[in-house]
Scaffold this active site. Structure first.
Site, short mmCIF file in Angstrom:
data_model
loop_
_atom_site.label_atom_id
_atom_site.label_comp_id
_atom_site.label_asym_id
_atom_site.label_seq_id
_atom_site.Cartn_x
_atom_site.Cartn_y
_atom_site.Cartn_z
N TYR A 1 -7.80 1.19 -3.90
CA TYR A 1 -6.53 1.51 -4.55
C TYR A 1 -5.90 0.23 -5.06
O TYR A 1 -6.32 -0.87 -4.73
CB TYR A 1 -5.57 2.18 -3.55
CG TYR A 1 -5.20 1.26 -2.41
CD1 TYR A 1 -6.03 1.11 -1.31
CD2 TYR A 1 -4.03 0.50 -2.46
CE1 TYR A 1 -5.71 0.24 -0.28
CE2 TYR A 1 -3.71 -0.37 -1.44
CZ TYR A 1 -4.55 -0.50 -0.35
OH TYR A 1 -4.24 -1.37 0.64
N GLU B 1 -2.47 -29.70 28.13
CA GLU B 1 -3.64 -30.57 27.94
C GLU B 1 -3.33 -31.70 26.95
O GLU B 1 -4.04 -32.68 26.88
CB GLU B 1 -4.82 -29.75 27.43
CG GLU B 1 -5.48 -28.92 28.52
CD GLU B 1 -6.78 -28.31 28.05
OE1 GLU B 1 -7.72 -29.04 27.74
OE2 GLU B 1 -6.84 -27.06 27.97
N THR C 1 1.60 -4.55 4.20
CA THR C 1 1.45 -4.85 5.63
C THR C 1 0.89 -6.25 5.89
O THR C 1 1.09 -6.80 6.97
CB THR C 1 0.52 -3.82 6.31
OG1 THR C 1 -0.73 -3.81 5.63
CG2 THR C 1 1.14 -2.44 6.29
N ASP C 2 0.21 -6.84 4.88
CA ASP C 2 -0.51 -8.10 5.14
C ASP C 2 0.41 -9.24 5.59
O ASP C 2 0.04 -10.03 6.46
CB ASP C 2 -1.29 -8.54 3.89
CG ASP C 2 -2.45 -7.63 3.57
OD1 ASP C 2 -2.75 -6.73 4.39
OD2 ASP C 2 -3.08 -7.80 2.51
N THR D 1 0.82 -1.21 0.00
CA THR D 1 0.00 0.00 0.00
C THR D 1 0.85 1.26 0.00
O THR D 1 0.45 2.30 -0.52
CB THR D 1 -0.94 -0.02 1.23
OG1 THR D 1 -1.80 -1.13 1.07
CG2 THR D 1 -1.76 1.24 1.35
N LYS E 1 0.43 -7.99 12.70
CA LYS E 1 -0.57 -7.02 12.24
C LYS E 1 -1.86 -7.29 13.00
O LYS E 1 -2.33 -8.42 13.03
CB LYS E 1 -0.79 -7.17 10.73
CG LYS E 1 -1.74 -6.12 10.16
CD LYS E 1 -1.86 -6.21 8.64
CE LYS E 1 -2.79 -5.13 8.12
NZ LYS E 1 -2.97 -5.16 6.67
N GLN F 1 0.07 -9.80 -0.11
CA GLN F 1 -0.65 -11.08 -0.18
C GLN F 1 -0.02 -11.98 -1.25
O GLN F 1 -0.19 -13.19 -1.23
CB GLN F 1 -2.16 -10.87 -0.45
CG GLN F 1 -2.52 -10.04 -1.66
CD GLN F 1 -2.60 -8.55 -1.36
OE1 GLN F 1 -1.74 -8.00 -0.69
NE2 GLN F 1 -3.64 -7.89 -1.88
N1 ASP Z 1 -2.71 -5.69 0.77
C1 ASP Z 1 -1.71 -4.70 1.05
C2 ASP Z 1 -0.37 -5.38 1.15
O1 ASP Z 1 -0.13 -6.10 2.07
C3 ASP Z 1 -2.02 -4.00 2.31
C4 ASP Z 1 -0.98 -3.02 2.81
O2 ASP Z 1 0.11 -2.90 2.32
O3 ASP Z 1 -1.31 -2.32 3.77
O4 ASP Z 1 0.43 -5.21 0.25
#
Ligand code: ASP
Length: 348
Positions: free
Chosen positions: A45, A305, A111-112, A32, A184, A79
């Site tokens: 986006y 357990e 971020t993913d 992102t 995250k 992703q």
């Molecule tokens: N889907 C995006 C990624 O992980 C989300 C992000 O960067 O915040 O590339």
């Protein structure tokens, strides 16, 4: 004449100061932070659309902190980060430090899956120089985009002598996190990262870096995981446990000849009778099974357990399932011995 001398002096001073600045190389992978949308007031986006030079141009102040250069490694939403991208990043980082091309590296990354990449690099980079991952939650075109500030902060942390020897770090929303512990926790908010069990290592604010803690776990050159000559990694799958789950997913991974399975168990890595029977069969077939938890914090403890000794399972300690998979893939490049693999989970 006097004016000329003054100008020359200013140029010399500028050259001397910039020669002293640390050299920070930015390796861009997309996400992102490089995302572009159609309107500043809309969330939609495309991740990874902007090249590294556009990201750098948005933060001219960065050039006062370090001698910054950039390289594009990939242009994907995280992703779509793959083992190939991890191995490429790893090779390039090790090469940059081996050839003394930079003093520190910043990686811009979606971020993913940032928490997986940060742990993978924390275990595989062979040098103790700073490697910092950052990114953003809002695309570059959004109102109040967080990317430029995160990039500036990441370069500030990378340039700080205090950041050496701390393994791979994540800088986000003014927090400095250990690449092993960070996860995250929000799908859309800008404060998307925490280290749920241990908290951040430090903070970066107003161009100043402050550390409060150090990780006790081994990282980078202290690990045995040198993957520079590898082109693939062992196959490890993750199976989620939920009320009344049946054995289909576990059996499918065994049939597909996976080397190991991480179970995202409930609570302290628990699973039901259907899973228990399927896990027993998987272990008999030679598949390593690691108990982790779908619970968002805490450790998975041996022999609570579940009788791990009898069943033949190992535990992830405080690593979440995705991070446990990373360590298992790397551990299996060294050994199939369960005791040794378990030891890795307590050391790295
Ligand atoms: N889907 C995006 C990624 O992980 C989300 C992000 O960067 O915040 O590339």
């Amino acid at each position: 004449m006097k004016q000329f001398s003054l100008l020359l002096l200013a140029i010399l001073l500028y050259a001397a100061t910039s020669a002293q600045l640390p050299r920070v190389l930015i390796l861009a992978t997309g996400g992102t932070i490089a995302g572009a949308g159609n309107a500043a007031d809309r969330a939609g986006y495309k991740a990874g659309a902007l090249p590294i030079d556009d990201l750098l141009n948005a933060v001219p102040q960065i050039h006062k902190v370090a001698k910054v250069s950039g390289e594009q490694i990939a242009s994907v939403g995280s992703q779509d980060i793959s083992i190939d991208v991890w191995l490429t990043l790893n090779k390039r980082i090790n090469e940059v430090f081996e050839k003394n091309e930079a003093d520190a590296i910043v990686i811009t990354h979606g971020t993913d899956t940032k928490e997986e990449t940060s742990y993978f690099l924390n275990l595989t980079v062979r040098y103790n120089k700073p490697v910092i991952l950052t990114g953003s939650m809002r695309p570059a075109t959004a109102i109040s985009a967080d990317g430029p500030k995160n990039l500036y902060d990441a370069v500030t942390v990378a340039a700080s002598p205090l950041s050496k020897g701390r393994g791979v770090l994540v800088v986000f929303n003014e927090g400095i996190y250990d690449g092993r512990d960070v996860v995250k926790i929000s799908t859309t908010k800008v404060n998307a990262f925490v280290s749920p069990n241990l908290g951040p290592l430090g903070q970066v604010y107003d161009g100043k870096v402050t550390y409060y803690m150090s990780s006790m776990r081994k990282s980078t050159s202290q690990t045995p995981f040198d993957v520079r000559n590898l082109t693939k990694l062992p196959k490890v799958g993750i199976v989620y446990m939920y009320a009344d789950a049946d054995e289909t997913a576990i059996n499918a991974f065994v049939a597909a000849k996976y080397d190991a399975i991480v179970i995202a168990g409930v609570g302290n890595g628990n699973f039901n009778k259907a899973y228990m029977a399927a896990v027993e069969k998987a272990i008999k077939a030679g598949v390593v099974v690691c108990r982790a938890t779908r619970t968002s914090s805490g450790r998975v403890v041996l022999e609570d357990e579940i009788d791990d000794e009898k069943l033949g399972t190992i535990v992830s300690d405080d690593l979440n399932p995705a991070k446990a998979r990373v360590l298992l893939m790397l551990g299996l490049t060294q050994t199939k011995d369960k005791k040794q693999l378990q030891q890795y989970f307590f050391e790295y």
